[in-house]
Motif scaffolding. Sequence first.
Motif, PDB file in Angstrom:
ATOM      1  N   THR A 103      27.033  -6.631  72.934  1.00 52.21           N
ATOM      2  CA  THR A 103      27.981  -7.271  72.025  1.00 52.21           C
ATOM      3  C   THR A 103      29.364  -7.179  72.633  1.00 52.21           C
ATOM      4  OG1 THR A 103      26.641  -6.634  70.107  1.00 52.21           O
ATOM      5  CG2 THR A 103      28.942  -7.281  69.698  1.00 52.21           C
ATOM      6  N   PRO A 104      30.000  -8.308  72.963  1.00 50.84           N
ATOM      7  CA  PRO A 104      31.334  -8.261  73.572  1.00 50.84           C
ATOM      8  C   PRO A 104      32.421  -7.984  72.550  1.00 50.84           C
ATOM      9  CG  PRO A 104      30.635 -10.531  73.308  1.00 50.84           C
ATOM     10  CD  PRO A 104      29.479  -9.683  72.851  1.00 50.84           C
ATOM     11  N   THR A 105      33.508  -7.386  73.042  1.00 48.23           N
ATOM     12  CA  THR A 105      34.646  -7.018  72.202  1.00 48.23           C
ATOM     13  C   THR A 105      35.936  -7.339  72.935  1.00 48.23           C
ATOM     14  OG1 THR A 105      33.392  -5.170  71.264  1.00 48.23           O
ATOM     15  CG2 THR A 105      35.773  -5.123  70.968  1.00 48.23           C
ATOM     16  N   GLU A 106      36.930  -7.817  72.200  1.00 45.65           N
ATOM     17  CA  GLU A 106      38.272  -8.019  72.757  1.00 45.65           C
ATOM     18  C   GLU A 106      39.304  -7.496  71.768  1.00 45.65           C
ATOM     19  OE1 GLU A 106      38.994 -12.105  73.652  1.00 45.65           O
ATOM     20  OE2 GLU A 106      37.745 -12.117  75.451  1.00 45.65           O
ATOM     21  N   HIS A 107      40.371  -6.906  72.290  1.00 50.91           N
ATOM     22  CA  HIS A 107      41.519  -6.531  71.456  1.00 50.91           C
ATOM     23  C   HIS A 107      42.689  -6.196  72.372  1.00 50.91           C
ATOM     24  CE1 HIS A 107      40.882  -2.256  72.381  1.00 50.91           C
ATOM     25  NE2 HIS A 107      39.607  -2.406  72.048  1.00 50.91           N
ATOM     26  N   GLU A 108      43.853  -6.052  71.771  1.00 50.06           N
ATOM     27  CA  GLU A 108      45.040  -5.666  72.520  1.00 50.06           C
ATOM     28  C   GLU A 108      44.892  -4.235  73.026  1.00 50.06           C
ATOM     29  OE1 GLU A 108      46.242  -5.120  68.083  1.00 50.06           O
ATOM     30  OE2 GLU A 108      44.741  -6.192  69.272  1.00 50.06           O
ATOM     31  N   GLY A 144      37.379 -17.267  61.604  1.00 51.78           N
ATOM     32  CA  GLY A 144      37.628 -18.564  61.003  1.00 51.78           C
ATOM     33  C   GLY A 144      37.858 -18.535  59.509  1.00 51.78           C
ATOM     34  N   THR A 145      37.656 -17.381  58.878  1.00 53.67           N
ATOM     35  CA  THR A 145      37.910 -17.267  57.444  1.00 53.67           C
ATOM     36  C   THR A 145      39.412 -17.338  57.195  1.00 53.67           C
ATOM     37  OG1 THR A 145      35.983 -15.859  57.165  1.00 53.67           O
ATOM     38  CG2 THR A 145      37.604 -15.847  55.393  1.00 53.67           C
ATOM     39  N   PRO A 146      39.886 -18.167  56.295  1.00 53.78           N
ATOM     40  CA  PRO A 146      41.333 -18.232  56.019  1.00 53.78           C
ATOM     41  C   PRO A 146      41.882 -16.878  55.581  1.00 53.78           C
ATOM     42  CG  PRO A 146      40.190 -20.094  55.020  1.00 53.78           C
ATOM     43  CD  PRO A 146      39.125 -19.159  55.516  1.00 53.78           C
ATOM     44  N   ALA A 147      43.086 -16.564  56.057  1.00 52.10           N
ATOM     45  CA  ALA A 147      43.695 -15.276  55.736  1.00 52.10           C
ATOM     46  C   ALA A 147      43.928 -15.117  54.238  1.00 52.10           C
ATOM     47  CB  ALA A 147      45.013 -15.126  56.497  1.00 52.10           C
ATOM     48  N   ALA A 148      44.017 -16.233  53.519  1.00 51.33           N
ATOM     49  CA  ALA A 148      44.251 -16.149  52.073  1.00 51.33           C
ATOM     50  C   ALA A 148      43.031 -15.626  51.320  1.00 51.33           C
ATOM     51  CB  ALA A 148      44.638 -17.525  51.540  1.00 51.33           C
ATOM     52  N   LEU A 149      41.863 -15.703  51.934  1.00 45.53           N
ATOM     53  CA  LEU A 149      40.662 -15.211  51.277  1.00 45.53           C
ATOM     54  C   LEU A 149      40.515 -13.711  51.520  1.00 45.53           C
ATOM     55  CD1 LEU A 149      38.099 -18.056  52.092  1.00 45.53           C
ATOM     56  CD2 LEU A 149      39.404 -17.686  49.981  1.00 45.53           C
ATOM     57  N   PRO A 150      39.962 -12.972  50.546  1.00 45.01           N
ATOM     58  CA  PRO A 150      39.870 -11.514  50.705  1.00 45.01           C
ATOM     59  C   PRO A 150      38.858 -11.129  51.782  1.00 45.01           C
ATOM     60  CG  PRO A 150      38.765 -12.231  48.695  1.00 45.01           C
ATOM     61  CD  PRO A 150      39.481 -13.424  49.226  1.00 45.01           C
ATOM     62  N   ALA A 151      39.192 -10.062  52.503  1.00 41.67           N
ATOM     63  CA  ALA A 151      38.275  -9.469  53.473  1.00 41.67           C
ATOM     64  C   ALA A 151      37.549  -8.309  52.798  1.00 41.67           C
ATOM     65  CB  ALA A 151      39.048  -8.985  54.689  1.00 41.67           C
ATOM     66  N   HIS A 176      43.834  -6.676  65.998  1.00 38.87           N
ATOM     67  CA  HIS A 176      43.317  -7.999  66.333  1.00 38.87           C
ATOM     68  C   HIS A 176      42.061  -7.872  67.177  1.00 38.87           C
ATOM     69  CE1 HIS A 176      47.021  -9.565  64.679  1.00 38.87           C
ATOM     70  NE2 HIS A 176      47.698  -8.742  65.459  1.00 38.87           N
ATOM     71  N   VAL A 177      41.048  -7.220  66.613  1.00 37.63           N
ATOM     72  CA  VAL A 177      39.768  -7.021  67.291  1.00 37.63           C
ATOM     73  C   VAL A 177      38.882  -8.242  67.040  1.00 37.63           C
ATOM     74  CG1 VAL A 177      37.754  -5.540  67.542  1.00 37.63           C
ATOM     75  CG2 VAL A 177      39.976  -4.544  66.929  1.00 37.63           C
ATOM     76  N   ARG A 178      38.284  -8.734  68.122  1.00 34.85           N
ATOM     77  CA  ARG A 178      37.373  -9.872  68.026  1.00 34.85           C
ATOM     78  C   ARG A 178      36.006  -9.428  68.555  1.00 34.85           C
ATOM     79  NH1 ARG A 178      42.096 -10.637  69.691  1.00 34.85           N
ATOM     80  NH2 ARG A 178      41.583 -10.509  71.916  1.00 34.85           N
ATOM     81  N   LEU A 179      34.992  -9.575  67.740  1.00 40.63           N
ATOM     82  CA  LEU A 179      33.624  -9.210  68.108  1.00 40.63           C
ATOM     83  C   LEU A 179      32.821 -10.476  68.352  1.00 40.63           C
ATOM     84  CD1 LEU A 179      32.959  -6.422  65.447  1.00 40.63           C
ATOM     85  CD2 LEU A 179      33.809  -6.156  67.777  1.00 40.63           C
ATOM     86  N   ARG A 183      35.712 -17.079  73.603  1.00 42.76           N
ATOM     87  CA  ARG A 183      35.963 -18.398  73.018  1.00 42.76           C
ATOM     88  C   ARG A 183      35.522 -18.477  71.563  1.00 42.76           C
ATOM     89  NH1 ARG A 183      33.558 -23.013  76.616  1.00 42.76           N
ATOM     90  NH2 ARG A 183      34.668 -24.240  75.030  1.00 42.76           N
ATOM     91  N   PHE A 184      34.414 -17.806  71.229  1.00 47.38           N
ATOM     92  CA  PHE A 184      33.845 -17.968  69.890  1.00 47.38           C
ATOM     93  C   PHE A 184      33.510 -16.612  69.277  1.00 47.38           C
ATOM     94  CE2 PHE A 184      32.544 -21.767  72.346  1.00 47.38           C
ATOM     95  CZ  PHE A 184      33.276 -22.716  71.644  1.00 47.38           C
ATOM     96  N   PRO A 185      34.530 -15.878  68.803  1.00 50.73           N
ATOM     97  CA  PRO A 185      34.225 -14.626  68.104  1.00 50.73           C
ATOM     98  C   PRO A 185      33.498 -14.916  66.805  1.00 50.73           C
ATOM     99  CG  PRO A 185      36.537 -15.202  67.847  1.00 50.73           C
ATOM    100  CD  PRO A 185      35.967 -16.183  68.827  1.00 50.73           C
ATOM    101  N   VAL A 186      32.665 -13.963  66.382  1.00 50.96           N
ATOM    102  CA  VAL A 186      31.969 -14.125  65.105  1.00 50.96           C
ATOM    103  C   VAL A 186      32.594 -13.278  64.010  1.00 50.96           C
ATOM    104  CG1 VAL A 186      29.795 -14.741  66.189  1.00 50.96           C
ATOM    105  CG2 VAL A 186      30.263 -12.349  65.680  1.00 50.96           C
ATOM    106  N   CYS A 187      33.420 -12.318  64.403  1.00 50.70           N
ATOM    107  CA  CYS A 187      34.006 -11.412  63.415  1.00 50.70           C
ATOM    108  C   CYS A 187      35.365 -10.954  63.904  1.00 50.70           C
ATOM    109  CB  CYS A 187      33.079 -10.212  63.216  1.00 50.70           C
ATOM    110  SG  CYS A 187      33.683  -8.988  62.026  1.00 50.70           S
ATOM    111  N   ARG A 188      36.292 -10.768  62.976  1.00 54.93           N
ATOM    112  CA  ARG A 188      37.609 -10.211  63.273  1.00 54.93           C
ATOM    113  C   ARG A 188      37.822  -8.986  62.387  1.00 54.93           C
ATOM    114  NH1 ARG A 188      40.872 -13.661  66.308  1.00 54.93           N
ATOM    115  NH2 ARG A 188      40.018 -15.769  66.550  1.00 54.93           N
ATOM    116  N   VAL A 189      38.506  -7.982  62.939  1.00 54.54           N
ATOM    117  CA  VAL A 189      38.667  -6.726  62.213  1.00 54.54           C
ATOM    118  C   VAL A 189      39.830  -5.959  62.814  1.00 54.54           C
ATOM    119  CG1 VAL A 189      37.096  -5.413  63.704  1.00 54.54           C
ATOM    120  CG2 VAL A 189      37.334  -4.769  61.289  1.00 54.54           C
ATOM    121  N   GLY A 190      40.332  -4.965  62.110  1.00 53.48           N
ATOM    122  CA  GLY A 190      41.291  -4.020  62.654  1.00 53.48           C
ATOM    123  C   GLY A 190      40.688  -2.622  62.692  1.00 53.48           C
ATOM    124  N   TRP A 191      40.945  -1.894  63.773  1.00 52.79           N
ATOM    125  CA  TRP A 191      40.526  -0.493  63.908  1.00 52.79           C
ATOM    126  C   TRP A 191      41.782   0.358  63.853  1.00 52.79           C
ATOM    127  CZ3 TRP A 191      37.191  -1.749  68.818  1.00 52.79           C
ATOM    128  CH2 TRP A 191      36.009  -2.400  68.414  1.00 52.79           C
TER     129      TRP A 191
END
Length: 232
Positions: A172-177, A58-65, A216-219, A2-10
């Motif tokens: 630390t939980p992880t979700e992705h496709e 929650g960071t807008p995609a328009a902002l740099p990662a 679409h990894v969610r940590l 429900r509440f990921p703290v970080c998003r990333v791609g591997w």
Amino acid sequence: MRFPVCRVGWLTQTFVHWPFPPDLVQALLPEALAVDVYEGAAWVGFTPFLMADMRPAGTPAALPALPTFAETNLRTYVRHRNGQDGLWFLSIEVACPLLTAARVIGAPYSPGRLGVSAHGDTVSYAGARRGGTPSYRLVVRPGEPMVPTDRDVWLTSRWRAFTRSLGTLWKTPTEHEPWPLARAAVDVLEETLTTAAGLPRPVDEPVVHFSQGVRHVRLGTPRPCPSWPRRA
């Protein structure tokens, strides 16, 4: 989650796995974790990849990662006393020093010089921990996409990582496709990560997979694991 703290791609990830006697791997684990086995063997995975588009949830995609950078894990598979399975990292090499902040929960990050490159039909990985050792060099030749077997899924898919800091075990939980897996052949494999972690040099031929990656990894938030009675 429900509440990921970080998003990333591997991305551009290769999985190299060797079987080991379970007792050798168990000796490297904290007391609350038991080595998980498949077909009677413990498995240790050497997994280099690219970390891409890392940003707080929650960071807008328009902002740099964060800029894309290389990371390499040496990991094994474990089960907590409460029955939950997950990863235990024997070492983590990373080209982005900012990630070493995760040492606060015991993630074994070590900064170093790492690189990933493609040449024709091969993908090359190379890295060395700061100071020059341990180090590795891997060149793989990705093949055709595959329908994963039960073992392929068991080796590549885990949904939590365990770490330990100051006597406390964290998860630390992880979700992705699902991983899109392909077969892969090894052209070059040189590494000293396994022996640096306290294992003997692998003697069996590795099981190797390649993946273009998951985007679409969610940590989730790291949480302390409940205390359980000590083993008798």
